[in-house]
Design a protein around this motif. Structure first.
Motif, PDB file in Angstrom:
ATOM      1  N   GLY A  83      -2.549   7.922  17.311  1.00 57.97           N
ATOM      2  CA  GLY A  83      -1.842   7.585  18.543  1.00 57.97           C
ATOM      3  C   GLY A  83      -0.333   7.689  18.393  1.00 57.97           C
ATOM      4  O   GLY A  83       0.211   7.391  17.327  1.00 57.97           O
ATOM      5  N   ASP A  84       0.342   8.077  19.472  1.00 62.72           N
ATOM      6  CA  ASP A  84       1.803   8.082  19.439  1.00 62.72           C
ATOM      7  C   ASP A  84       2.312   6.688  19.833  1.00 62.72           C
ATOM      8  O   ASP A  84       1.529   5.769  20.071  1.00 62.72           O
ATOM      9  CB  ASP A  84       2.365   9.159  20.370  1.00 62.72           C
ATOM     10  N   ALA A  85       3.628   6.571  19.929  1.00 61.08           N
ATOM     11  CA  ALA A  85       4.217   5.253  20.182  1.00 61.08           C
ATOM     12  C   ALA A  85       3.732   4.672  21.499  1.00 61.08           C
ATOM     13  O   ALA A  85       3.477   3.462  21.608  1.00 61.08           O
ATOM     14  CB  ALA A  85       5.749   5.363  20.179  1.00 61.08           C
ATOM     15  N   TYR A  86       3.571   5.536  22.501  1.00 60.19           N
ATOM     16  CA  TYR A  86       3.155   5.030  23.816  1.00 60.19           C
ATOM     17  C   TYR A  86       1.743   4.470  23.766  1.00 60.19           C
ATOM     18  O   TYR A  86       1.462   3.379  24.267  1.00 60.19           O
ATOM     19  CB  TYR A  86       3.250   6.149  24.862  1.00 60.19           C
ATOM     20  N   PRO A  98      -3.173   4.044  14.575  1.00 61.59           N
ATOM     21  CA  PRO A  98      -1.828   4.617  14.355  1.00 61.59           C
ATOM     22  C   PRO A  98      -1.866   6.020  13.761  1.00 61.59           C
ATOM     23  O   PRO A  98      -0.888   6.754  13.883  1.00 61.59           O
ATOM     24  CB  PRO A  98      -1.187   3.622  13.382  1.00 61.59           C
TER      25      PRO A  98
END
Lengths: 615, 237
Positions: free
Chosen positions: A332-335, A329
């Motif tokens: 990384g982004d939400a996708y 997290p």
């Protein structure tokens, strides 16, 4: 409900039985000789329908008449027969000695390839074929109108049965085919070229599949998806009749045709369930169907996880991987997190299957049933009991475990190919219930609004929640594999007879493995339902089961960590490649075939072999 | 001495890591009966299977009628005129006697009178009454006769015969001996793997003794019969 109505219903049943028999007869012949359950048989049926629906109208433009129509049907079947020869020479010939799992997966690869190629050649539209010249007027039976073409179909089944019987009894080819069904090696020692015999059998089998499909064109339009629906029914017919038995297939087709025709009156929506329940009942009483016989010695070639010395760094490595994943997290982004969550879920799903296949040697072809039961169990708990996520997921797990315990009780009596078929059938029953019990499950639309509790609803928290659970459960399952219970399963996998002789209660161990594996798959399903917010019947479908098997195959069936790597690779590939091409199934199918032929050990297995060779 | 029909030089075979045959060299001449004797597990069955290409094996030279057998698939080896009757007979139990015979049928070489079902029924009168009977409904002895008859239908020049007397009533063993003599009279060479010493000694011209995959003796049967010490040591008879 008067007599004439019942008579018409019975005739309807007979005509669908005829069509089903012609197709299933080819499947059972091919299995009898080659011992391969050809998943692509339904694809050959579909090609037959498409070819006839395209070819026959053009022929009829030249010369309109019954002769042209039937010549066109025959020509289409011959084309399909030649395609069968091509499949035999290019693929099947190379995998006759391979484990059943690989054979099933490779032929399923052909299914995927054919699906895309069919659309490429024939276009995405359904194709409605012409009606048969001379058979357009309905006939009157007991005061009711009945299509005369259906009467011809009713006759076609027994005619094909008779011709196949003559071929098998009265020709040298037939005698050799029957001999090969029993003992291939002996046939070779008598100077018979098996390759030619097998190619001939594949031609015959594919010809019958093509004929079955071509005969459908005046009744139903050729459409994508007819391959999987017919193959499931054809499996049931061959298994119920006894695999390899042509008369058995005939009897089973008649039974199933009638059951469908009348079952629809009693349970209007449960035709699928009725058919698969029949299979379950027959196999429970006669594990090898009406006229089947137990697999010859060495019928199952199990491959699976072998014992190896534990690397001293294993624990450290596992902790490091979990640490890296937990830090995701931060970058990384939400996708990315959404994709990573799904990978973790599928890793758990694939790992639960590895417990059955790699450790237990139980080739389950219907593992999606438990994934789906977990997902549906959770969703139903939310929808009907208004449970929150914290109790809905365990509810799903419980439903999956119960389902696995029930299905397991049936299937652990079987082995090899029968077990694979039975698990497939069980999954189709569950699928049918989810699909047809619209009032409760929402049918095709599924259930929406399955959202996680507030604390876990962000992508980061849901990802970490998924990571914590999957890591814990996978570590627990690894411990199970390395415990005496795991040893017992592996002993039974490698030699049932010897394992029994040293006093292991194999069925109980296998049943327990089935239940544990189902529960773990159900847990994965429950988490998946909340990550997507919805469930639908595709979660329970054959493609989902095959996804899990493909992950095992990619990662390596002989390794414990293989399925985890496989889940990651398949998911990332799909995520990357699918948007680029409309031919994802073609790519996936060819990849599956290539892996079976070239890298049967999968990624982790191949890497390990390299490392061991160097050491 | 005539040209050998079957020539094997330095045959080795392994199951996985376990080596079973250690360099066997021998020849089978036209029309002779050569006994292959040895204790259980000595490698008799493996030797026959290796010749037929049914187990992975390596030989410096393996030829039949001058054709190399190396890398040939089993069916090609059989088509050269080398018949094989496996242990446990392996009759097609779903097929009738006549159908079983049909599976073995191959054209005869030039200048030979081919084996037909009728001729075989004269050789094995018991089978004549069972023409339409399925293999599953036959006794062990009847199955053994059928297995030999089925292989003869291929008109072979030589037959590899694995344990024909195993599990069979003594009166039928007598018939087997007669059948082997009849084959010999037709000019068919026989490589006979046998546990039953008396049976093998009674019908063989020459003998080989193998022990743990190695050749201990090769020579005329009379010589082996005379060599009591070797027999006791390797065969226990």
């Amino acid at each position: 409900m008067d007599l004439s109505f019942l008579a018409i219903q019975a005739l309807n049943g007979l005509s669908s039985a005829s069509s089903l028999f012609i197709t299933a007869c080819g499947l059972t012949l091919v299995f009898g000789v080659t011992r391969i359950v050809n998943f692509a048989h339904g694809s050959l049926y579909m090609i037959g329908a498409y070819t006839a629906a395209t070819l026959v109208p053009r022929l009829l433009e030249f010369s309109f008449g019954p002769v042209t129509f039937w010549a066109g049907i025959l020509a289409s079947a011959i084309v399909v027969g030649l395609i069968g020869v091509l499949i035999e020479v290019l693929l099947l010939r190379r995998i006759y000695g391979a484990p059943e799992l690989f054979q099933l997966l490779a032929t399923f690869g052909v299914v995927l390839v054919v699906q895309d190629v069919t659309i490429l050649i024939f276009g995405p539209e359904d194709i409605l074929g012409p009606r048969a010249p001379g058979l357009r007027a309905p006939v009157e039976i007991l005061g009711r109108r009945f299509p005369s073409y259906e009467l011809v179909l009713i006759a076609a089944g027994p005619v094909v049965l008779g011709l196949v019987w003559l071929l098998l009894r009265r020709t040298r080819f037939g005698v050799l085919v029957r001999a090969a069904t029993q003992d291939r090696e002996m046939i070779a020692a008598l100077g018979v070229n098996q390759a030619l015999l097998f190619t001939g059998t594949l031609f015959l089998g594919a010809f019958l599949a093509g004929l079955g499909g071509a005969l459908q064109i005046p009744r139903v339009s050729a459409h994508a998806g007819m391959d999987l629906s017919i193959i499931a029914e054809a499996f049931v017919v061959t298994v119920v009749g006894g695999m390899g038995s042509v008369p058995g297939a005939f009897l089973a087709a008649i039974l199933i045709g009638q059951l469908q025709a009348f079952g629809i009156l009693i349970f209007p929506k449960s035709t699928l369930v009725v058919v698969f329940l029949l299979m379950a009942v027959v196999l429970a009483v006669r594990p090898y169907g009406f006229f089947g016989r137990p697999e010859a010695i060495g019928g199952t070639h199990a491959v699976g996880v072998a014992s190896r010395e534990r690397s001293p760094f294993a624990t450290l490595a596992a902790l490091a991987v979990i640490g890296v994943l937990a830090a995701l997290p931060l970058i990384g982004d939400a996708y990315v997190l959404k994709v990573a969550t799904e990978i973790l879920i599928f890793a758990l799903f694939a790992f639960s299957l590895q417990l059955l296949i790699g450790v237990g040697g139980l080739v389950s072809f219907g593992h999606a049933a438990f994934f789906g039961l977990g997902a549906y169990g959770s969703a139903l708990a939310v929808k009907w009991l208004a449970l929150p996520m914290e109790t809905a997921i365990p509810a799903g797990l419980l439903l999956a475990a119960l389902g696995a315990a029930l299905i397991g009780a049936f299937v652990v009596r079987l082995s090899g190919i029968y077990l694979a078929m039975m698990t497939l059938a069980a999954a189709q029953i569950v699928f049918a219930v989810a699909f047809q019990w619209v009032d409760v499950t929402g049918g095709d639309n599924g259930i929406v609004g399955v959202w996680p509790s507030a604390w876990a609803s962000g992508p980061i928290t849901y990802y970490l929640f998924t990571l914590a659970i999957t890591a814990a459960v996978i570590l627990l399952l690894m411990r199970v594999i390395d415990a005496p219970f795991g040893y017992a399963l592996r002993a039974a996998r490698d030699s049932t007879a010897r394992a029994e002789a040293i006093g292991l209660h194999i069925r109980r161990h296998r049943w327990l493995a089935f239940t544990i594996s189902g529960a773990a798959a159900g847990l994965a399903g429950g988490i998946y339902a909340f990550s997507r917010g919805s469930v639908d019947p595709t979660l329970l479908g054959i493609p989902t089961s095959v996804d899990a098997l493909t992950m095992l195959l990619i990662g390596g069936i002989q390794t414990v960590t293989g399925p985890l790597v496989g889940a990651g690779v398949l998911h990332v590939l799909r995520d990357q490649i699918m948007p680029l091409t409309s031919l994802w199934r073609l790519v996936l199918g060819l990849s599956i075939i290539a892996i079976v032929l070239v890298f049967p050990r999968g990624i982790v297995g191949t890497l390990r072999a390299w490392r061991e060779e160097r050491a | 001495m005539s040209e050998p029909l079957l020539e094997i030089w330095n045959l080795t075979a392994s199951y996985g890591r376990a080596q079973v045959l250690f360099g066997l060299t021998f020849q089978l001449r036209p029309g002779e009966v050569l006994a292959l004797v040895g204790r259980n597990g000595a490698g008799k069955t493996t030797t026959l299977k290796a010749i037929m290409g049914l187990v992975p094996a390596i030989a410096q030279k393996a030829s039949f009628k001058g054709h190399s057998l190396s890398h040939l698939p089993t069916y090609r080896i059989a088509r050269l005129g080398l018949g094989y009757v496996p242990e446990n007979r392996r009759i097609f139990t779903d097929l009738t006697v006549e159908e079983n015979l049909e599976t073995g049928r191959k054209a005869a070489g030039a200048g030979r009178s081919p084996w037909t079902p009728e001729r075989l029924f004269r050789l094995f009168p018991n089978l004549a009454e069972l023409r339409g009977r399925r293999g599953s409904q036959m006794s062990g002895g009847e199955q053994q006769m059928l297995a030999i008859a089925r292989t003869l239908m291929g008109n072979p020049d030589a037959i590899l015969l694995d344990e024909p007397s195993e599990g069979i009533a003594p009166v039928i063993v007598q018939m087997m001996a007669e059948a082997i003599r009849a084959m010999k009279a037709e000019g068919v060479a026989v490589l006979l793997s046998e546990q039953n010493w008396a049976f093998a000694a009674g019908i063989s011209d020459r003998a080989m003794v193998i022990e743990r995959g190695e050749m201990r003796f090769e020579g005329p049967m009379a010589e082996l019969i005379a060599d009591e010490r070797l027999r006791t040591e390797t065969l226990g008879v």
